[in-house]
Write a protein that holds these residues in place. Structure first.
Motif, PDB file in Angstrom:
ATOM      1  N   GLU A  93       0.828  -1.214   0.000  1.00  0.00           N
ATOM      2  CA  GLU A  93       0.000   0.000   0.000  1.00  0.00           C
ATOM      3  C   GLU A  93       0.861   1.263   0.000  1.00  0.00           C
ATOM      4  O   GLU A  93       0.518   2.259  -0.622  1.00  0.00           O
ATOM      5  N   GLU A  94       2.008   1.201   0.690  1.00  0.00           N
ATOM      6  CA  GLU A  94       2.870   2.381   0.766  1.00  0.00           C
ATOM      7  C   GLU A  94       3.439   2.707  -0.626  1.00  0.00           C
ATOM      8  O   GLU A  94       3.475   3.858  -1.053  1.00  0.00           O
ATOM      9  N   ALA A  95       3.873   1.661  -1.326  1.00  0.00           N
ATOM     10  CA  ALA A  95       4.408   1.855  -2.683  1.00  0.00           C
ATOM     11  C   ALA A  95       3.313   2.363  -3.615  1.00  0.00           C
ATOM     12  O   ALA A  95       3.534   3.249  -4.445  1.00  0.00           O
ATOM     13  N   LEU A  96       2.139   1.788  -3.466  1.00  0.00           N
ATOM     14  CA  LEU A  96       1.010   2.189  -4.306  1.00  0.00           C
ATOM     15  C   LEU A  96       0.643   3.653  -4.068  1.00  0.00           C
ATOM     16  O   LEU A  96       0.484   4.429  -5.021  1.00  0.00           O
ATOM     17  N   ASP A  97       0.544   4.041  -2.795  1.00  0.00           N
ATOM     18  CA  ASP A  97       0.191   5.427  -2.473  1.00  0.00           C
ATOM     19  C   ASP A  97       1.207   6.403  -3.070  1.00  0.00           C
ATOM     20  O   ASP A  97       0.846   7.449  -3.603  1.00  0.00           O
ATOM     21  N   TRP A  98       2.484   6.039  -2.956  1.00  0.00           N
ATOM     22  CA  TRP A  98       3.523   6.924  -3.485  1.00  0.00           C
ATOM     23  C   TRP A  98       3.371   7.100  -4.995  1.00  0.00           C
ATOM     24  O   TRP A  98       3.465   8.204  -5.530  1.00  0.00           O
ATOM     25  N   LEU A  99       3.094   5.991  -5.687  1.00  0.00           N
ATOM     26  CA  LEU A  99       2.929   6.047  -7.147  1.00  0.00           C
ATOM     27  C   LEU A  99       1.708   6.872  -7.539  1.00  0.00           C
ATOM     28  O   LEU A  99       1.740   7.631  -8.510  1.00  0.00           O
ATOM     29  N   LEU A 100       0.632   6.720  -6.780  1.00  0.00           N
ATOM     30  CA  LEU A 100      -0.586   7.476  -7.103  1.00  0.00           C
ATOM     31  C   LEU A 100      -0.336   8.961  -6.885  1.00  0.00           C
ATOM     32  O   LEU A 100      -0.790   9.800  -7.663  1.00  0.00           O
ATOM     33  N   GLU A 101       0.442   9.264  -5.856  1.00  0.00           N
ATOM     34  CA  GLU A 101       0.679  10.661  -5.520  1.00  0.00           C
ATOM     35  C   GLU A 101       1.726  11.298  -6.425  1.00  0.00           C
ATOM     36  O   GLU A 101       1.574  12.428  -6.886  1.00  0.00           O
ATOM     37  N   HIS A 102       2.815  10.568  -6.678  1.00  0.00           N
ATOM     38  CA  HIS A 102       3.940  11.165  -7.406  1.00  0.00           C
ATOM     39  C   HIS A 102       4.001  10.790  -8.878  1.00  0.00           C
ATOM     40  O   HIS A 102       4.650  11.450  -9.662  1.00  0.00           O
ATOM     41  N   GLY A 108      -6.071   2.124 -11.429  1.00  0.00           N
ATOM     42  CA  GLY A 108      -6.331   1.116 -12.454  1.00  0.00           C
ATOM     43  C   GLY A 108      -5.213   0.973 -13.471  1.00  0.00           C
ATOM     44  O   GLY A 108      -5.100  -0.047 -14.148  1.00  0.00           O
ATOM     45  N   ASP A 109      -4.357   2.000 -13.586  1.00  0.00           N
ATOM     46  CA  ASP A 109      -3.260   1.961 -14.560  1.00  0.00           C
ATOM     47  C   ASP A 109      -2.146   1.020 -14.132  1.00  0.00           C
ATOM     48  O   ASP A 109      -1.343   0.583 -14.958  1.00  0.00           O
ATOM     49  N   THR A 115       3.168  -3.311  -8.261  1.00  0.00           N
ATOM     50  CA  THR A 115       3.010  -2.853  -6.871  1.00  0.00           C
ATOM     51  C   THR A 115       3.040  -3.991  -5.856  1.00  0.00           C
ATOM     52  O   THR A 115       2.871  -3.765  -4.672  1.00  0.00           O
ATOM     53  N   LYS A 116       3.261  -5.212  -6.325  1.00  0.00           N
ATOM     54  CA  LYS A 116       3.385  -6.316  -5.370  1.00  0.00           C
ATOM     55  C   LYS A 116       4.834  -6.465  -4.925  1.00  0.00           C
ATOM     56  O   LYS A 116       5.740  -6.553  -5.755  1.00  0.00           O
ATOM     57  N   VAL A 130       8.950   3.546 -12.982  1.00  0.00           N
ATOM     58  CA  VAL A 130       7.689   3.214 -12.311  1.00  0.00           C
ATOM     59  C   VAL A 130       7.880   2.197 -11.184  1.00  0.00           C
ATOM     60  O   VAL A 130       7.565   2.457 -10.033  1.00  0.00           O
ATOM     61  N   ALA A 131       8.415   1.015 -11.528  1.00  0.00           N
ATOM     62  CA  ALA A 131       8.412  -0.091 -10.569  1.00  0.00           C
ATOM     63  C   ALA A 131       9.231   0.236  -9.317  1.00  0.00           C
ATOM     64  O   ALA A 131      10.401   0.599  -9.418  1.00  0.00           O
ATOM     65  N   PRO A 132       8.647   0.100  -8.130  1.00  0.00           N
ATOM     66  CA  PRO A 132       9.409   0.320  -6.908  1.00  0.00           C
ATOM     67  C   PRO A 132      10.388  -0.823  -6.650  1.00  0.00           C
ATOM     68  O   PRO A 132      10.183  -1.945  -7.101  1.00  0.00           O
ATOM     69  N   GLY A 133      11.447  -0.514  -5.920  1.00  0.00           N
ATOM     70  CA  GLY A 133      12.321  -1.549  -5.385  1.00  0.00           C
ATOM     71  C   GLY A 133      11.914  -1.848  -3.967  1.00  0.00           C
ATOM     72  O   GLY A 133      10.841  -1.428  -3.529  1.00  0.00           O
TER      73      GLY A 133
END
Lengths: 229, 229
Positions: A93-102, A108-109, A115-116, A130-133
């Motif tokens: 969720e933390e990675a997802l929130d960051w991506l949605l915000e930044h 849905g994109d 994000t897993k 895009v992809a977080p580490g």
């Protein structure tokens, strides 16, 4: 601090792509005084990644894994790292929130693959792509795209540190075999370790825990070898 | 045939030198249909070399070791390979005779380090430099100087062979994540494996056992993606 680097990707094992990420990471870790003791390239296969990560995390203080993160079917690094720890991949969720915000994405994109992360991992934001580490205990997972990997490493660089060493280099225009006595003598005279690398000339690398000692050893050796141009 | 590559050298682990030998060897082995499953870099240390060589020779059909052969104190690869097999290093008369005949050396010019090989090894002549390589069962030992390594590999290249595969590449000017459905579809439609490599554009590599199949899959995919310049 001792570290190992794992680079993931079939393209590295077929010679299609040079492993510039490993060279870059090794250089940055060396600058920070970290001894890199292994660099290993593995295929895009969960079992291979899991096995090497597990072996290395048992042996080294830090393991850096790069490549194979992202949305496509051949991006299996996160799955491999999760398997190494016996954990599940879950939406972070933390990675997802960051991506949605930044990232300017709508929820849905973003594909699941992006994000897993392994359960309990600390996400590392991807400032360039895009992809977080992520970080899981001593294992750091970075993207394979060089600009993304480099930016992500710099964000956590302070977590890697060790005893910094200093090096000085001497180039000799002699066959390596004739240098043996003087290489032995410089090791005897000074507190240095000595590497000798043949090429057009022989490059002798003197490494010491003290900058002055490396320079003194180099000056001493320079007076005793045939100088290269 | 499955193979592993071991590159030996502290200079590779500090980022001083890019591991171009591994990339070159991986490319040549791939051309010959050999699947390279691991590339590992180890320090100039006997125990590390012995351990990795032993692990890999138990697992792969062939192991290629490069670097760290020659006359100086940090050239310990032959000792590491000998230790992996529980053998001694001994002066190899065949290698010595070849050097005396072809190298223009007198016996006294050649250091022990240059002509000692693991007991029972088949020597490989060095047409470009001095230090011979060797073969011991499935383990091939080559020099680290690229021109010497390449010439020595070509001399035994016919000993490496496997099922040759064919590849075709498609460049797409779309984000990798939007391509997922078409990458899945091309795998469904054709007998290909698919690699996807993001960069400025996404490079999609299609690999098949049959040249026609790889080309047909590429043509099919090209009609369905945003073409890159």
């Amino acid at each position: 601090m001792k570290a190992a680097i794992v680079t993931v990707g079939d393209e590295l094992l077929t010679g299609d792509t040079a492993d510039s990420n490993a060279t870059w990471l090794a250089g940055r870790l060396d600058e920070r005084g970290v001894a890199v003791e292994r660099i290993t390239t593995v295929p895009d296969r969960v079992a291979d990644i899991a096995r090497v990560v597990n072996e290395f995390r048992a042996e080294y203080d830090a393991v850096i894994v790069t490549g194979g993160i992202g949305p496509t079917h051949d991006d299996v690094t996160m799955e491999g790292v999760a398997a190494a720890f016996g954990r599940r991949l879950t939406r972070n969720e933390e990675a997802l929130d960051w991506l949605l915000e930044h990232g300017g994405y709508a929820a849905g994109d973003l594909t699941d693959g992006t994000t897993k992360l392994p359960e309990g991992a600390r996400p590392l934001n991807n400032e360039v792509g895009v992809a977080p580490g992520c970080v899981l205990e001593s294992v750091y997972v970075f993207p394979g795209v060089p600009a993304e990997m480099e930016a992500m490493f710099e964000g956590v660089a302070s977590e890697f540190s060790g005893r910094v060493t200093y090096t000085a280099t001497v180039e000799a225009a002699e066959p390596e075999s004739t240098l043996i006595d003087r290489l032995a003598a410089v090791r005897e005279e000074f507190e240095v370790s000595v590497g000798s690398y043949p090429g057009e000339h022989v490059r002798v690398k003197l490494t010491a825990g003290d900058e002055g000692e490396a320079e003194r050893a180099a000056a001493w050796l320079r007076e005793r070898v045939e100088p290269a141009e």
